[in-house]
Scaffold this motif. Structure first.
Motif, PDB file in Angstrom:
ATOM      1  N   MET A   1       0.848  -1.180   0.000  1.00 48.16           N
ATOM      2  CA  MET A   1       0.000   0.000   0.000  1.00 48.16           C
ATOM      3  C   MET A   1       0.891   1.240   0.000  1.00 48.16           C
ATOM      4  SD  MET A   1      -2.689   1.361   2.839  1.00 48.16           S
ATOM      5  CE  MET A   1      -3.599  -0.141   2.803  1.00 48.16           C
ATOM      6  N   GLN A   2       0.542   2.181  -0.825  1.00 52.03           N
ATOM      7  CA  GLN A   2       1.308   3.418  -0.927  1.00 52.03           C
ATOM      8  C   GLN A   2       0.481   4.578  -0.381  1.00 52.03           C
ATOM      9  OE1 GLN A   2       2.471   4.382  -4.882  1.00 52.03           O
ATOM     10  NE2 GLN A   2       3.368   6.328  -4.305  1.00 52.03           N
ATOM     11  N   TRP A   3       1.036   5.280   0.593  1.00 53.90           N
ATOM     12  CA  TRP A   3       0.375   6.444   1.164  1.00 53.90           C
ATOM     13  C   TRP A   3       0.756   7.644   0.312  1.00 53.90           C
ATOM     14  CZ3 TRP A   3      -2.357   6.317   5.959  1.00 53.90           C
ATOM     15  CH2 TRP A   3      -2.440   5.046   6.505  1.00 53.90           C
ATOM     16  N   ASP A   4      -0.209   8.225  -0.361  1.00 52.00           N
ATOM     17  CA  ASP A   4       0.107   9.314  -1.270  1.00 52.00           C
ATOM     18  C   ASP A   4      -0.591  10.614  -0.897  1.00 52.00           C
ATOM     19  OD1 ASP A   4      -2.441   8.559  -1.900  1.00 52.00           O
ATOM     20  OD2 ASP A   4      -2.155   8.578  -4.058  1.00 52.00           O
ATOM     21  N   LEU A   5      -0.937  10.766   0.357  1.00 46.96           N
ATOM     22  CA  LEU A   5      -1.604  11.979   0.805  1.00 46.96           C
ATOM     23  C   LEU A   5      -0.566  13.083   0.987  1.00 46.96           C
ATOM     24  CD1 LEU A   5      -4.351  13.101   1.606  1.00 46.96           C
ATOM     25  CD2 LEU A   5      -3.903  12.358   3.936  1.00 46.96           C
ATOM     26  N   GLY A   6      -0.693  14.156   0.196  1.00 45.31           N
ATOM     27  CA  GLY A   6       0.266  15.260   0.249  1.00 45.31           C
ATOM     28  C   GLY A   6      -0.150  16.335   1.234  1.00 45.31           C
ATOM     29  N   LEU A   7       0.656  17.375   1.301  1.00 41.51           N
ATOM     30  CA  LEU A   7       0.394  18.472   2.243  1.00 41.51           C
ATOM     31  C   LEU A   7      -0.907  19.198   1.922  1.00 41.51           C
ATOM     32  CD1 LEU A   7       3.954  19.995   2.749  1.00 41.51           C
ATOM     33  CD2 LEU A   7       2.610  18.619   4.335  1.00 41.51           C
ATOM     34  N   GLN A   8      -1.196  19.400   0.640  1.00 37.30           N
ATOM     35  CA  GLN A   8      -2.446  20.065   0.272  1.00 37.30           C
ATOM     36  C   GLN A   8      -3.640  19.190   0.652  1.00 37.30           C
ATOM     37  OE1 GLN A   8      -2.927  20.885  -3.883  1.00 37.30           O
ATOM     38  NE2 GLN A   8      -4.720  22.178  -3.565  1.00 37.30           N
ATOM     39  N   GLY A   9      -3.523  17.884   0.462  1.00 37.75           N
ATOM     40  CA  GLY A   9      -4.594  16.967   0.860  1.00 37.75           C
ATOM     41  C   GLY A   9      -4.808  16.980   2.368  1.00 37.75           C
ATOM     42  N   LEU A  10      -3.700  17.008   3.125  1.00 33.45           N
ATOM     43  CA  LEU A  10      -3.807  17.093   4.590  1.00 33.45           C
ATOM     44  C   LEU A  10      -4.451  18.401   5.031  1.00 33.45           C
ATOM     45  CD1 LEU A  10      -0.457  15.562   5.881  1.00 33.45           C
ATOM     46  CD2 LEU A  10      -2.769  14.731   6.326  1.00 33.45           C
ATOM     47  N   ALA A  11      -4.101  19.491   4.357  1.00 30.52           N
ATOM     48  CA  ALA A  11      -4.687  20.789   4.704  1.00 30.52           C
ATOM     49  C   ALA A  11      -6.182  20.807   4.415  1.00 30.52           C
ATOM     50  CB  ALA A  11      -3.988  21.903   3.938  1.00 30.52           C
ATOM     51  N   VAL A  12      -6.579  20.247   3.283  1.00 38.30           N
ATOM     52  CA  VAL A  12      -8.012  20.177   2.952  1.00 38.30           C
ATOM     53  C   VAL A  12      -8.733  19.294   3.955  1.00 38.30           C
ATOM     54  CG1 VAL A  12      -9.666  19.354   1.229  1.00 38.30           C
ATOM     55  CG2 VAL A  12      -7.704  20.697   0.514  1.00 38.30           C
ATOM     56  N   LEU A  13      -8.124  18.161   4.323  1.00 41.40           N
ATOM     57  CA  LEU A  13      -8.727  17.269   5.317  1.00 41.40           C
ATOM     58  C   LEU A  13      -8.865  17.963   6.667  1.00 41.40           C
ATOM     59  CD1 LEU A  13      -9.785  14.519   6.209  1.00 41.40           C
ATOM     60  CD2 LEU A  13      -7.406  13.807   6.543  1.00 41.40           C
ATOM     61  N   ALA A  14      -7.851  18.708   7.078  1.00 40.66           N
ATOM     62  CA  ALA A  14      -7.914  19.440   8.348  1.00 40.66           C
ATOM     63  C   ALA A  14      -9.015  20.502   8.312  1.00 40.66           C
ATOM     64  CB  ALA A  14      -6.569  20.085   8.660  1.00 40.66           C
ATOM     65  N   ALA A  15      -9.131  21.215   7.201  1.00 38.08           N
ATOM     66  CA  ALA A  15     -10.179  22.243   7.083  1.00 38.08           C
ATOM     67  C   ALA A  15     -11.566  21.613   7.098  1.00 38.08           C
ATOM     68  CB  ALA A  15      -9.974  23.048   5.805  1.00 38.08           C
ATOM     69  N   MET A  16     -11.725  20.497   6.386  1.00 33.67           N
ATOM     70  CA  MET A  16     -13.024  19.821   6.390  1.00 33.67           C
ATOM     71  C   MET A  16     -13.362  19.303   7.781  1.00 33.67           C
ATOM     72  SD  MET A  16     -12.997  17.805   2.670  1.00 33.67           S
ATOM     73  CE  MET A  16     -13.139  16.271   3.475  1.00 33.67           C
ATOM     74  N   SER A  17     -12.376  18.749   8.472  1.00 38.86           N
ATOM     75  CA  SER A  17     -12.599  18.225   9.821  1.00 38.86           C
ATOM     76  C   SER A  17     -12.997  19.341  10.781  1.00 38.86           C
ATOM     77  CB  SER A  17     -11.332  17.538  10.333  1.00 38.86           C
ATOM     78  OG  SER A  17     -10.979  16.464   9.516  1.00 38.86           O
ATOM     79  N   LEU A  18     -12.325  20.467  10.686  1.00 35.70           N
ATOM     80  CA  LEU A  18     -12.664  21.607  11.538  1.00 35.70           C
ATOM     81  C   LEU A  18     -14.068  22.128  11.225  1.00 35.70           C
ATOM     82  CD1 LEU A  18     -11.703  23.458  13.780  1.00 35.70           C
ATOM     83  CD2 LEU A  18     -10.727  24.946  12.024  1.00 35.70           C
ATOM     84  N   GLY A  19     -14.425  22.161   9.958  1.00 35.95           N
ATOM     85  CA  GLY A  19     -15.772  22.590   9.567  1.00 35.95           C
ATOM     86  C   GLY A  19     -16.844  21.675  10.132  1.00 35.95           C
ATOM     87  N   PHE A  20     -16.621  20.367  10.043  1.00 38.72           N
ATOM     88  CA  PHE A  20     -17.586  19.435  10.621  1.00 38.72           C
ATOM     89  C   PHE A  20     -17.601  19.537  12.147  1.00 38.72           C
ATOM     90  CE2 PHE A  20     -17.480  17.279   6.482  1.00 38.72           C
ATOM     91  CZ  PHE A  20     -18.840  17.070   6.300  1.00 38.72           C
ATOM     92  N   GLY A  21     -16.447  19.835  12.756  1.00 36.06           N
ATOM     93  CA  GLY A  21     -16.408  20.034  14.198  1.00 36.06           C
ATOM     94  C   GLY A  21     -17.227  21.234  14.638  1.00 36.06           C
ATOM     95  N   VAL A  22     -17.109  22.322  13.896  1.00 41.28           N
ATOM     96  CA  VAL A  22     -17.907  23.521  14.196  1.00 41.28           C
ATOM     97  C   VAL A  22     -19.392  23.223  14.027  1.00 41.28           C
ATOM     98  CG1 VAL A  22     -18.427  25.863  13.398  1.00 41.28           C
ATOM     99  CG2 VAL A  22     -16.058  25.152  13.699  1.00 41.28           C
ATOM    100  N   ALA A  23     -19.740  22.508  12.961  1.00 37.58           N
ATOM    101  CA  ALA A  23     -21.146  22.148  12.743  1.00 37.58           C
ATOM    102  C   ALA A  23     -21.672  21.292  13.898  1.00 37.58           C
ATOM    103  CB  ALA A  23     -21.307  21.404  11.425  1.00 37.58           C
ATOM    104  N   ALA A  24     -20.870  20.338  14.357  1.00 40.46           N
ATOM    105  CA  ALA A  24     -21.292  19.508  15.483  1.00 40.46           C
ATOM    106  C   ALA A  24     -21.452  20.341  16.742  1.00 40.46           C
ATOM    107  CB  ALA A  24     -20.284  18.387  15.720  1.00 40.46           C
ATOM    108  N   GLY A  25     -20.540  21.288  16.952  1.00 38.71           N
ATOM    109  CA  GLY A  25     -20.649  22.171  18.118  1.00 38.71           C
ATOM    110  C   GLY A  25     -21.917  22.997  18.101  1.00 38.71           C
ATOM    111  N   LEU A  26     -22.338  23.410  16.928  1.00 38.61           N
ATOM    112  CA  LEU A  26     -23.572  24.192  16.827  1.00 38.61           C
ATOM    113  C   LEU A  26     -24.820  23.325  16.990  1.00 38.61           C
ATOM    114  CD1 LEU A  26     -22.635  26.538  13.844  1.00 38.61           C
ATOM    115  CD2 LEU A  26     -22.770  27.124  16.275  1.00 38.61           C
ATOM    116  N   LEU A  27     -24.739  22.075  16.609  1.00 41.92           N
ATOM    117  CA  LEU A  27     -25.907  21.200  16.644  1.00 41.92           C
ATOM    118  C   LEU A  27     -26.103  20.454  17.959  1.00 41.92           C
ATOM    119  CD1 LEU A  27     -25.599  19.589  13.106  1.00 41.92           C
ATOM    120  CD2 LEU A  27     -27.254  21.307  13.847  1.00 41.92           C
TER     121      LEU A  27
END
Length: 110
Positions: A1-27
């Motif tokens: 298995m090859q892990w090919d997640l780059g820095l831009q992918g990690l940044a997008v994942l972190a932003a999406m995770s934070l967005g879902f975290g904020v949504a959960a906090g509001l709900l």
């Protein structure tokens, strides 16, 4: 298995995770403590499950198989897994808050 997640992918994942975290906090409810716990738990869980989904469950697929693919991040699949994680966290936190509220009311009556 090859892990090919780059820095831009990690940044997008972190932003999406934070967005879902904020949504959960509001709900999750009115109490600030529950909102902060929901934000933290959801953000960390979405990030972890996002890596698991993108790199383990769909790591075999090529870039043509999974579109859109942002620097190795299977974004549609990660969005779906993050949505499911957020729903589970919100339901569990709301259940815990309601259960605590009922228990506190019972103690006040006694």
């Amino acid at each position: 298995m090859q892990w090919d997640l780059g820095l831009q992918g990690l940044a997008v994942l972190a932003a999406m995770s934070l967005g879902f975290g904020v949504a959960a906090g509001l709900l999750v409810g009115r109490d600030l403590a529950y909102r902060m716990w929901a934000l933290g738990i959801t953000t960390v869980a979405c990030f972890g499950f996002g890596i698991l989904t993108s790199e383990v469950l769909f790591g075999w697929a090529t870039e043509e198989d999974l579109q859109p693919n942002i620097d190795g991040l299977s974004s549609d699949e990660v969005l779906l897994s993050s949505l499911l994680v957020t729903v589970v966290v919100v339901l569990v936190m709301r259940y815990a808050a309601r259960r605590r509220s009922v228990r506190d009311q019972a103690r006040r009556r006694a």
